[in-house]
Design an enzyme around this catalytic site. Structure first.
Site, PDB file in Angstrom:
ATOM      1  N   LYS A 276      15.685  -0.496 -15.125  1.00  0.00           N
ATOM      2  CA  LYS A 276      15.917  -0.277 -16.550  1.00  0.00           C
ATOM      3  C   LYS A 276      17.182  -1.017 -16.986  1.00  0.00           C
ATOM      4  CE  LYS A 276      14.233   4.539 -16.694  1.00  0.00           C
ATOM      5  NZ  LYS A 276      13.158   4.396 -17.682  1.00  0.00           N
ATOM      6  N   ARG A 350       4.130   9.179 -13.717  1.00  0.00           N
ATOM      7  CA  ARG A 350       2.694   9.415 -13.638  1.00  0.00           C
ATOM      8  C   ARG A 350       2.197   9.381 -12.195  1.00  0.00           C
ATOM      9  NH1 ARG A 350       1.601   4.467 -17.552  1.00  0.00           N
ATOM     10  NH2 ARG A 350       3.582   5.325 -18.276  1.00  0.00           N
TER      11      ARG A 350
END
Length: 502
Positions: A276, A350
Site C-alpha cells: 500500500k 477475502r
C-alpha cells in the site's frame, strides 16, 4: 471505572457536577424574534423552574437552536446545586437514536467531571436504553499509551427517569452490556499492531470466552496448514507472527436456530508484496475490526442469554512483505479444496474469510453473516459512516439492513450482480482474488466471497471498511479512532434469528 445508575430524583436537587438536558427546535415566540426558537424536553422543566422560567431564553441568547449534535453549556450561578447545565440538541425528530447521540456528545463534552446526571427524555425503557448507551459510548476514552495529564472520563453517570418507567432496570443492564462489548472492540481496534498480533488477539478472545462462558478453539499455524486453511496460511506466511483461527461458540438450552458470524481479522495490513502507499497504511491496525465486532457480539449475546446458538470465526493474520510472503500469481487452496490465484496480495481479507466461510458449513447455520473492513471501494461508494450489505437472498439483505437501522447503525443494501463473476476468472485456478476490471470493487469482493458460502446457506456480507475507524473528529456517541461498528447489528441479527424473523 465508570458507573451508571438510575434515579427518579428531580435534577435540580442532585449533587452533581453537571445536568444534561435536551432541547429541540421550535417556532420563534414572536414573529420578530431574533433567530430560531427552541423548547426543552424531558427533565428540563424542573431545571427551568429553578431558573425562574428563563432557561430557554438564556440558551437562545447563547445561540442554541436545538439542532442535532449541538452542545450548549450554561452556568447556573447558584440557582441549582449543579454548577453547569448542558443543553444537548435533539433535532426535530427526538427519537431513541437522537437521544443516544445527544447523550454521547454531552457526556464527552464533560470529560474530567466526577458526576453527571442525564435529564434527557427517558419515559420508556427504549429511551432509558438509548440515553444510557449513548452516555457510556460517549464517555469512551483510550488512554492506555498516554503519559501526560489528560481529562479522565466521567466517573459517575445517572440516568433520570420517571418513577413509573417500566423495564428501566433491564434496559440499563442491556445498555451496560452492549457498551462494555463495544468498548472491547474499540480498544482492540485502537491498540497498536505491535501489541496486537494474531496470537495476541487469539489469546484475548480466549480470555473473553472464559469470562462469559463461550466455547473456544484456537488453531495455530501448523494446525491450519494440516487442516487445509490455505487462505489464512497464505496471507500469514509473510509475517514473523504466525496466523490463527479462533472459533467461539455459544449455546442456549432452548435455542432452535443457529447463526454463524465470520469476522475479518487482519491485525495489520501493509498490502503484502502489493504494498500500500504510506498514506493508506497508517490506520490499517483497524483491519481486524470485523473480527473485533464478532468477538464483541458473541460476548454480548452470551451475557444477554439470547435464545440462539451462535458461532463466531475469527481468521487472524498479519499481512506483511518479506522473503516468505505470498507472491502475486501464487495459487492457494482454500478449506474444502477450491483454488484461488492471488493476483494482488492486498486483496487478502477475502482469502482468510474464504477459509472461515467454507468451514462454517460444518455448523449447519440457519444464517451466515460475515463482517469485514474489506474494500476501499466501500468508502468510495458509501462514505465513512454507512456500511454496505450484500446477500445471496433479497429478503435476508433487507432484514439485515432493517436490523442495523433498529439499533441506529447506518447501512445500505447493495447488489451482487452475477455478471461481475466473469472478471474473477483465472487462467490457472478456480477463481482469482481480484477482477480484471476496476469497477464495482465492493460488489466484486462480495461476489468472490459468495463462491465460498456453503450451498443452501442464507448469507449476508457487511463491508464496514469506512465505519470501523473514524479518522475525523468525534460526533454523537462515536469517538475518534475505533468505533465498534456492526457490533450492535450482529447482536440484533442474533436476536432476530432467535425470534424466527431472520
Amino acid at each position: 471505572m465508570t458507573t451508571i445508575s438510575l434515579a427518579s430524583t428531580a435534577p435540580s436537587a442532585l449533587e452533581v457536577d453537571a445536568i444534561v438536558i435536551g432541547i429541540v427546535p421550535d417556532e420563534p415566540a414572536a414573529p420578530d424574534a431574533a433567530g430560531p426558537g427552541l423548547r426543552t424536553a424531558g427533565g428540563a422543566q424542573d431545571v427551568d423552574r429553578a431558573l425562574d422560567g428563563r432557561l430557554a431564553a438564556a440558551l437562545s441568547a447563547l445561540g442554541a437552536t436545538g439542532k442535532a449534535g449541538e452542545i450548549t453549556k450554561l452556568p447556573t450561578l447558584g440557582a441549582l446545586t449543579a454548577p453547569v447545565v448542558v443543553a444537548a440538541g435533539l433535532g426535530a425528530d427526538a427519537g431513541p437514536d437522537a437521544l443516544r447521540r445527544a447523550a454521547g456528545a454531552a457526556v464527552r463534552s464533560l470529560a474530567g467531571s466526577a458526576r453527571v446526571a442525564l435529564a434527557l427524555p427517558a419515559g420508556s425503557a427504549e429511551e432509558v436504553a438509548a440515553v444510557a448507551l449513548g452516555a457510556l459510548l460517549g464517555n469512551y476514552s483510550f488512554g492506555r499509551y498516554r503519559t501526560g495529564e489528560r481529562k479522565e472520563p466521567v466517573a459517575e453517570l445517572t440516568v433520570l427517569t420517571g418513577e413509573e418507567t417500566g423495564g428501566a432496570v433491564e434496559a440499563l443492564e442491556r445498555a451496560r452490556t452492549l457498551a462494555s462489548s463495544i468498548t472491547l472492540v474499540r480498544d482492540l481496534v485502537n491498540t497498536p499492531p505491535s501489541d496486537l498480533g494474531p496470537e495476541d488477539l487469539a489469546q484475548i478472545a480466549a480470555k473473553v470466552a472464559g469470562e462469559v462462558g463461550l466455547g473456544v478453539q484456537v488453531l495455530d499455524e501448523k494446525e491450519l496448514a494440516e487442516g487445509g486453511y490455505g487462505g489464512i496460511v497464505g496471507v500469514g506466511q509473510g509475517s514473523v507472527r504466525p496466523p490463527r483461527l479462533v472459533r467461539l461458540s455459544y449455546t442456549h438450552p432452548e435455542a432452535e436456530r443457529t447463526v454463524v458470524f465470520v469476522g475479518k481479522g487482519i491485525t495489520f495490513d501493509t498490502g503484502g508484496l502489493s504494498l500500500k502507499p504510506a498514506d493508506a497504511m497508517d490506520w490499517m491496525k483497524s483491519d481486524m475490526g470485523g473480527a473485533g465486532a464478532v468477538l464483541g457480539a458473541l460476548r454480548a449475546i452470551a451475557l444477554l442469554k439470547t435464545k440462539v446458538n451462535a458461532i463466531g470465526y475469527l481468521p487472524l493474520a498479519e499481512n506483511m512483505p518479506s522473503g516468505t510472503a505470498q507472491r502475486p500469481s501464487d495459487v492457494l487452496t482454500i478449506y474444502g479444496g477450491k483454488t484461488v490465484e492471488v493476483l494482488n496480495t492486498d486483496a487478502e481479507g477475502r482469502l482468510v474469510m474464504a477459509d472461515a466461510l467454507a468451514r462454517s458449513g460444518e455448523d449447519s447455520p440457519d444464517l451466515l453473516v460475515d463482517v469485514a473492513t474489506l474494500t476501499g471501494a466501500q468508502l468510495v461508494a458509501l462514505g465513512t459512516r454507512t456500511f454496505g450489505v450484500m446477500a445471496n437472498d433479497d429478503e435476508v439483505r433487507e432484514r439485515v439492513v432493517a436490523a442495523a437501522g433498529r439499533v441506529g447503525e447506518a447501512s445500505w443494501p447493495m447488489p451482487l450482480p452475477p455478471e461481475l463473476r466473469k472478471g474473477l476468472d483465472s487462467a490457472v485456478a478456480d477463481i482469482a482474488n481480484i477482477s480484471s476490471e476496476r469497477w464495482g470493487g465492493m460488489l466484486v469482493a462480495g461476489v468472490f466471497l459468495a463462491e465460498f458460502v456453503p450451498e443452501g446457506v442464507r448469507w449476508a456480507h457487511l463491508d464496514i471498511a469506512g465505519p470501523a475507524f473514524n479518522k475525523g473528529e468525534p460526533y454523537g456517541d462515536t469517538p475518534k479512532g475505533g468505533t465498534g461498528a456492526a457490533t450492535r447489528t450482529l447482536v440484533q441479527i442474533a436476536e432476530d434469528v432467535a425470534a424466527g424473523t431472520l
